[in-house]
Scaffold this motif. Structure first.
Motif, PDB file in Angstrom:
ATOM      1  N   ARG A  83       0.813  -1.014  -0.031  1.00  0.00           N
ATOM      2  CA  ARG A  83       0.132  -0.144   0.008  1.00  0.00           C
ATOM      3  C   ARG A  83       0.891   1.202   0.043  1.00  0.00           C
ATOM      4  N   VAL A  84       0.780   1.870  -1.068  1.00  0.00           N
ATOM      5  CA  VAL A  84       1.683   3.093  -1.193  1.00  0.00           C
ATOM      6  C   VAL A  84       0.956   4.509  -1.755  1.00  0.00           C
ATOM      7  N   THR A  85       1.530   5.623  -1.454  1.00  0.00           N
ATOM      8  CA  THR A  85       1.198   6.685  -1.987  1.00  0.00           C
ATOM      9  C   THR A  85       2.160   7.018  -3.019  1.00  0.00           C
ATOM     10  N   ARG A  86       1.922   7.031  -4.313  1.00  0.00           N
ATOM     11  CA  ARG A  86       2.716   7.230  -5.433  1.00  0.00           C
ATOM     12  C   ARG A  86       2.085   8.583  -6.362  1.00  0.00           C
ATOM     13  N   GLY A  88       1.119  11.161  -5.385  1.00  0.00           N
ATOM     14  CA  GLY A  88      -0.071  11.767  -4.916  1.00  0.00           C
ATOM     15  C   GLY A  88      -1.244  10.956  -4.962  1.00  0.00           C
ATOM     16  N   GLU A  89      -1.281   9.763  -5.395  1.00  0.00           N
ATOM     17  CA  GLU A  89      -2.209   8.734  -5.726  1.00  0.00           C
ATOM     18  C   GLU A  89      -2.328   7.745  -4.739  1.00  0.00           C
ATOM     19  N   ARG A  90      -3.314   7.143  -4.082  1.00  0.00           N
ATOM     20  CA  ARG A  90      -3.157   6.159  -3.162  1.00  0.00           C
ATOM     21  C   ARG A  90      -3.478   4.695  -4.127  1.00  0.00           C
ATOM     22  N   MET A  91      -2.466   3.797  -4.030  1.00  0.00           N
ATOM     23  CA  MET A  91      -2.782   2.431  -4.789  1.00  0.00           C
ATOM     24  C   MET A  91      -1.933   1.476  -3.956  1.00  0.00           C
ATOM     25  N   GLN A  92      -2.065   0.056  -4.700  1.00  0.00           N
ATOM     26  CA  GLN A  92      -1.425  -1.042  -4.442  1.00  0.00           C
ATOM     27  C   GLN A  92      -0.459  -1.450  -5.505  1.00  0.00           C
ATOM     28  N   VAL A  93       0.835  -1.644  -5.062  1.00  0.00           N
ATOM     29  CA  VAL A  93       1.778  -2.252  -6.085  1.00  0.00           C
ATOM     30  C   VAL A  93       2.689  -3.282  -5.786  1.00  0.00           C
ATOM     31  N   SER A  94       2.862  -3.975  -6.767  1.00  0.00           N
ATOM     32  CA  SER A  94       3.712  -5.135  -6.350  1.00  0.00           C
ATOM     33  C   SER A  94       5.247  -4.955  -6.231  1.00  0.00           C
ATOM     34  N   HIS A  95       5.757  -3.913  -6.870  1.00  0.00           N
ATOM     35  CA  HIS A  95       7.129  -3.513  -6.655  1.00  0.00           C
ATOM     36  C   HIS A  95       7.575  -1.996  -6.188  1.00  0.00           C
ATOM     37  N   PRO A  98      11.454   3.968  -5.980  1.00  0.00           N
ATOM     38  CA  PRO A  98      12.087   5.219  -5.228  1.00  0.00           C
ATOM     39  C   PRO A  98      11.011   6.522  -4.920  1.00  0.00           C
ATOM     40  N   GLY A  99      10.709   7.071  -3.806  1.00  0.00           N
ATOM     41  CA  GLY A  99       9.584   7.914  -4.039  1.00  0.00           C
ATOM     42  C   GLY A  99       8.218   7.529  -3.380  1.00  0.00           C
ATOM     43  N   ASP A 100       8.053   6.276  -3.299  1.00  0.00           N
ATOM     44  CA  ASP A 100       6.813   5.616  -2.995  1.00  0.00           C
ATOM     45  C   ASP A 100       6.883   6.135  -1.634  1.00  0.00           C
ATOM     46  N   LEU A 101       5.690   6.319  -0.929  1.00  0.00           N
ATOM     47  CA  LEU A 101       5.539   6.551   0.539  1.00  0.00           C
ATOM     48  C   LEU A 101       4.534   5.615   0.950  1.00  0.00           C
ATOM     49  N   PRO A 102       4.974   5.086   2.323  1.00  0.00           N
ATOM     50  CA  PRO A 102       3.961   4.202   3.006  1.00  0.00           C
ATOM     51  C   PRO A 102       2.765   4.907   3.475  1.00  0.00           C
TER      52      PRO A 102
END
Length: 111
Positions: A83-86, A88-95, A98-102
């Motif tokens: 679960r990240v904020t990338r 400015g967007e909230r999303m789920q990612v498999s990988h 850099p720059g992803d926020l928890p």
């Protein structure tokens, strides 16, 4: 000299959707489709058939009239999703990048 290399995020810092009980099966199907074409000539029919092929490839979906072969390729456990904020967007990612926020799970988003 300053180290400007961006550090990869630490997976331990992120909430993770482990996707319990979720699997994906890959099934390969080989078959035949038949489509009716009304045309003025063989060349016209060929052009229409090629256009139909392009439409099917673009849509990525077609109903098969007859299955010639079907095979289960594999069944695999679905990947955990962070679960990240990338950007400015909230999303789920498999990988992680850099720059992803928890972020914490948010039931209003469903993830």
């Amino acid at each position: 000299m300053t180290d400007t290399k961006i550090q990869a995020p630490n997976p331990a810092d992120f909430s993770c959707n482990e996707k319990p009980g979720e699997y994906t099966a890959k099934i390969e199907v080989k078959g035949v489709i038949s489509i009716p074409i009304k045309a003025e000539s063989q060349e016209d029919a060929q052009r229409q058939a090629e256009a139909e092929l392009e439409r099917i490839e673009k849509e990525g979906y077609v109903e098969i009239n007859g299955i010639d072969e079907i095979d289960l390729q594999y069944v695999t456990k679905d990947r955990p999703m962070y679960r990240v904020t990338r950007g400015g967007e909230r999303m789920q990612v498999s990988h992680l990048r850099p720059g992803d926020l928890p972020r914490d799970p948010d039931p209003s988003y469903g993830f």
